[in-house]
Motif scaffolding. Structure first.
Motif, PDB file in Angstrom:
ATOM      1  N   THR A  94       0.850  -1.191   0.000  1.00  0.00           N
ATOM      2  CA  THR A  94       0.000   0.000   0.000  1.00  0.00           C
ATOM      3  C   THR A  94       0.881   1.235   0.000  1.00  0.00           C
ATOM      4  O   THR A  94       2.045   1.177   0.388  1.00  0.00           O
ATOM      5  N   PHE A 111       3.758  -4.333 -10.983  1.00  0.00           N
ATOM      6  CA  PHE A 111       2.343  -4.016 -11.076  1.00  0.00           C
ATOM      7  C   PHE A 111       2.204  -2.727 -11.870  1.00  0.00           C
ATOM      8  O   PHE A 111       2.724  -1.685 -11.468  1.00  0.00           O
ATOM      9  N   VAL A 155      -1.374   0.171  -9.300  1.00  0.00           N
ATOM     10  CA  VAL A 155      -1.786  -0.188  -7.945  1.00  0.00           C
ATOM     11  C   VAL A 155      -2.866   0.796  -7.527  1.00  0.00           C
ATOM     12  O   VAL A 155      -2.636   2.005  -7.494  1.00  0.00           O
ATOM     13  N   ASP A 156      -4.039   0.283  -7.231  1.00  0.00           N
ATOM     14  CA  ASP A 156      -5.172   1.097  -6.810  1.00  0.00           C
ATOM     15  C   ASP A 156      -5.347   0.916  -5.303  1.00  0.00           C
ATOM     16  O   ASP A 156      -5.954  -0.040  -4.862  1.00  0.00           O
ATOM     17  N   GLU A 201      -4.257  -0.553  -2.716  1.00  0.00           N
ATOM     18  CA  GLU A 201      -3.426  -1.629  -2.205  1.00  0.00           C
ATOM     19  C   GLU A 201      -3.412  -2.776  -3.195  1.00  0.00           C
ATOM     20  O   GLU A 201      -4.297  -2.892  -4.038  1.00  0.00           O
ATOM     21  N   GLU A 202      -2.390  -3.593  -3.096  1.00  0.00           N
ATOM     22  CA  GLU A 202      -2.238  -4.727  -4.011  1.00  0.00           C
ATOM     23  C   GLU A 202      -1.667  -5.906  -3.228  1.00  0.00           C
ATOM     24  O   GLU A 202      -0.682  -5.762  -2.505  1.00  0.00           O
ATOM     25  N   GLU A 203      -2.305  -7.057  -3.365  1.00  0.00           N
ATOM     26  CA  GLU A 203      -1.782  -8.275  -2.741  1.00  0.00           C
ATOM     27  C   GLU A 203      -0.796  -8.907  -3.716  1.00  0.00           C
ATOM     28  O   GLU A 203      -1.059  -8.971  -4.915  1.00  0.00           O
TER      29      GLU A 203
END
Length: 185
Positions: free
Chosen positions: A82, A120, A123-124, A126-128
């Protein structure tokens, strides 16, 4: 400067093919306002004004969340990335992640070996992310007792500002003690 103080003066500079080229760098904390540059040649006086303002880059932090510890029997390393400004506004952008490992975990940080990476595009909030645990075996003999680190470089697409962060944890068997360390820059 804006108060009328002479900050830099060049006296009697000889031209080269009719041109004089000089440089002046503003101080680290310049006086805010209209600055003047004056050139006097014989009886001719020319003046150019320019505005100096304060601009603060909006600062944001990158957070890389990993579990407190990882079991050597896990199939993958899972974490969450994040970014947010100091005002808690989320950051939108792209991110590059790098997975590194060292074994044993007691070695200095200079012994980390890069084993995998992810990118990535967008990234919107947060990204797992997921890294396969098997990718660690290309750099260490066994996963148990090693330390894993994820480094992130996050670029805000709107301001083109870059921030970095990292997180790491030790891979364990059931009888070992774990620890966690996270860093934001």
């Amino acid at each position: 400067d804006p108060k009328g103080n002479i900050v830099k003066r060049w006296v009697s500079k000889a031209p080269h093919i009719g041109v004089v080229s000089l440089k002046f760098s503003l101080p680290d904390l310049p006086e805010i306002g209209w600055w003047r540059l004056q050139v006097k040649v014989r009886d001719q006086l020319e003046e150019k004004k320019f505005l100096v303002t304060k601009i603060y880059d909006p600062l944001f932090e990158v957070f890389v969340e990993l579990p407190f510890y990882g079991m050597s029997t896990d199939e993958e390393i899972v974490g969450v990335l994040t970014g947010s400004y100091v005002t808690d506004k989320p950051v939108y952008g792209n991110a590059s992640l790098t997975l590194s490992v060292k074994q044993p975990w007691t070695l200095p940080d200079s012994h980390y070996k890069e084993v995998d990476s992810l990118y990535f595009e967008y990234v919107d909030v947060e990204e797992e992310f997921h890294f396969p645990m098997s990718s660690l075996l290309s750099a260490v003999e066994q996963v148990e007792g090693s330390e894993v680190k994820v480094d992130v470089v996050f670029h805000d697409v709107f301001t083109s500002i870059k921030a970095e962060g990292s997180s790491r944890y030790a891979t364990l068997n059931l009888g070992q003690i774990s620890y966690l360390e996270s860093t934001c820059y």
